[in-house]
Design an enzyme around this catalytic site. Structure first.
Site, mmCIF file in Angstrom:
data_model
loop_
_atom_site.group_PDB
_atom_site.id
_atom_site.type_symbol
_atom_site.label_atom_id
_atom_site.label_comp_id
_atom_site.label_asym_id
_atom_site.label_seq_id
_atom_site.Cartn_x
_atom_site.Cartn_y
_atom_site.Cartn_z
ATOM 1 N N HIS A 231 -7.812 -5.708 0.029
ATOM 2 C CA HIS A 231 -6.586 -4.977 0.336
ATOM 3 C C HIS A 231 -5.994 -5.484 1.656
ATOM 4 O O HIS A 231 -6.684 -5.595 2.665
ATOM 5 C CB HIS A 231 -6.918 -3.491 0.458
ATOM 6 C CG HIS A 231 -5.726 -2.594 0.534
ATOM 7 N ND1 HIS A 231 -4.790 -2.510 -0.469
ATOM 8 C CD2 HIS A 231 -5.308 -1.716 1.504
ATOM 9 C CE1 HIS A 231 -3.866 -1.626 -0.144
ATOM 10 N NE2 HIS A 231 -4.155 -1.138 1.051
ATOM 11 N N GLU B 238 -9.249 -5.708 -4.105
ATOM 12 C CA GLU B 238 -8.665 -4.802 -3.117
ATOM 13 C C GLU B 238 -9.710 -3.919 -2.424
ATOM 14 O O GLU B 238 -9.720 -3.777 -1.204
ATOM 15 C CB GLU B 238 -7.646 -3.875 -3.803
ATOM 16 C CG GLU B 238 -6.483 -4.563 -4.468
ATOM 17 C CD GLU B 238 -5.223 -4.560 -3.631
ATOM 18 O OE1 GLU B 238 -5.292 -4.217 -2.434
ATOM 19 O OE2 GLU B 238 -4.162 -4.895 -4.192
ATOM 20 N N SER C 227 0.843 -1.191 0.000
ATOM 21 C CA SER C 227 0.000 0.000 0.000
ATOM 22 C C SER C 227 0.886 1.251 0.000
ATOM 23 O O SER C 227 1.685 1.441 -0.906
ATOM 24 C CB SER C 227 -0.965 -0.046 1.186
ATOM 25 O OG SER C 227 -1.991 0.905 1.057
#
Length: 502
Positions: free
Chosen positions: A414, A321, A197
């Site tokens: 995610h 995600e 990320s």
């Protein structure tokens, strides 16, 4: 542990850094860890909003058996606060790092992996149990995790002080690795930096920074690449909004005078306001990605790394995600077709053709499920593809194992890959997202590929090119059937939508 010093009555390993000696500890499996080692001075007082500077040296042996202070941050909003592991430790000496090694002392020359945590440039910590590096050390890698400045202290644009202080911290940590890691058994000429990320997005910037060149030789970018940054105009809008919220001038001195608790509270409120009113005239580029604290670039944006970047790259994303941000809050069921079309337009797609193309491969999908697919591509998959297209030899992966949490609707969301990469799928920190029965074979494959890449630059499948677009799939979308396969140009019609757009 040949060549390592032993500390007196403790019988613990001691390694020598350029600033002094540190005493670690050894676990039952023989892995040595050294925690909370300062790589830069505390960024407060006269050093607030300044580039990192070297820490003061110390006499004697510094105990390094506990995680150090974390960078100040506001908490995640519910319900993410119950899903994403977050640890806070007070103290000004927050620019510290942690080392796990199977062979402390000089001479081993093992590959090194340096972890940069995620958290939207405003949350997270390298000193988290979820990022314990024991599995990497077990497999012959010296593992390093890093704390860096977050939020306003790390990334707020302020006139007269350098931008991207959090990234400067990361560079300082990599310089520490270059100068010291051989004493912990590592090879400074075989450093892989990897992150997820915001950690991966930061690496995307570091690939273009001259000062970072040569500090790492391989890079793994998980769910982030080179597309998340702010031009100065957008960054100034964020600064002005935060200053007004606090009732101060938009200067470094004025922000430094604000009590930290008040600054952190305002940062959290700012993020919530952007989410409620994501209007470009108010926030510029932040209106689309809803991250007010990001690396600041020049007016022309971030240049894409090219074939001469000198770094082997492994990059990829998770198949679903955006479900992390839709399912737990119930938004996946509440989203209207009108909002879906507005989001598609905000991302640069035709508001009708874009969603319709995604729906063709997902008959019966709700508008929220289509938004997940579309937003996943805009935020994560397409940036990964663009990096692979720009740097020949890049390997691309997709994580597709679907979590059973939230009645199976959380999917390959995610952050779901983290426990697999760290080979810690049984860690309680990951249970809220992946459940308590994640497949061990997928963890073995994914963690093993990351270790192989750090050792040799080859994770076990062919490079990506615009002819085959080879993409290694970890964990199939149906619970495992696809694991081990290499897909060629997956979801090509959806990929083609973004040509010239993203």
């Amino acid at each position: 542990m040949a060549g390592v010093e032993v500390a007196g009555v403790h019988g613990r390993p001691v390694c020598t850094t350029r600033h002094g000696k540190v005493e670690g500890r050894v676990s039952a499996d023989g892995t040595a860890s050294f925690l909370g080692i300062p790589y830069a001075a505390p960024p407060y007082g006269g050093l607030r909003f300044c580039p990192p500077v070297a820490p003061e040296g110390w006499a004697g042996v510094k105990e390094a058996v506990r995680f150090g202070p974390t960078a100040p941050k506001s908490p995640y909003e519910p319900p993410l606060d119950a899903l994403i592991p977050e640890e806070n430790r007070d103290g000004e000496d927050c620019l510290n790092l942690n080392v796990w090694t199977p062979s402390p002392g000089p001479g081993a020359r093992l590959p090194v992996m340096v972890w940069l945590h995620g958290g939207g440039f405003a949350n997270g910590s390298g000193g988290a149990c979820a990022y314990d590096g024991s599995a990497f050390a077990r497999d012959g890698v010296v593992f390093v995790s890093v704390n860096y400045r977050l939020g306003a202290d790390g990334f707020l644009h302020l006139e007269g002080v350098p931008d991207n202080r959090g990234l400067l911290d990361q560079i300082a940590a990599l310089e520490w690795v270059r100068d010291n890691i051989a004493r912990f058994g590592g090879d400074p000429d075989r450093v892989t930096v990897f992150g997820e990320s915001a950690g991966a997005m930061g690496i995307g910037v570091l690939l273009t920074v001259e000062r970072a060149r040569g500090l790492f030789h391989r890079a793994v970018l998980q769910s982030g690449a080179c597309h998340h940054w702010l031009r100065p105009a957008s960054a100034r809008l964020v600064t002005a909004h935060l200053a007004r919220k606090l009732g101060v001038e938009p200067t470094a001195d004025a922000f430094a005078a604000v009590p930290m608790a008040a600054l952190l509270r305002a940062q959290g409120e700012l993020r919530a306001e952007i989410g409620r009113r994501p209007e470009r005239e108010l926030w510029g580029e932040v209106a689309v990605n809803v991250m007010p604290f990001e690396p600041v670039t020049g007016d022309d944006g971030l240049p894409m790394p090219g074939p001469d970047c000198g770094v082997d790259i492994l990059v990829g994303s998770n198949r679903e995600e955006y479900r992390l941000f839709l399912v737990p809050v119930g938004r996946i069921d509440a989203l209207s077709g009108r909002k879906l079309r507005a989001m598609a337009a905000a991302y640069g797609l035709d508001p009708q053709k874009g969603p319709d193309t995604y729906r063709e491969a997902r008959p019966g999908a709700s508008d929220g499920e289509i938004l997940d697919a579309l937003a996943t591509d805009w935020f994560y998959r397409i940036p990964a593809i663009r990096l692979a297209e720009a740097v020949p030899g890049t390997r691309v992966y997709e994580f597709a194992w679907r979590s059973p949490r939230f009645e199976g609707r959380l999917g390959a969301c995610h952050g779901a890959e983290l426990g697999f990469v760290f080979d810690r799928v049984d860690d309680p920190a990951y249970v809220p997202v992946i459940g308590d029965a994640a497949p061990r074979d997928v963890a073995d494959a994914m963690h093993g590929a990351w270790v192989a890449f750090a050792r040799t630059g080859d994770p076990g499948w062919e490079p990506y090119d615009t002819g085959t677009r080879a993409t290694r799939v970890f964990g199939g979308g149906d619970g495992g059937a696809e694991d081990g396969t290499v897909a060629h140009d997956p979801r090509s019609r959806e990929r083609l939508l973004w040509e010239g757009v993203r």
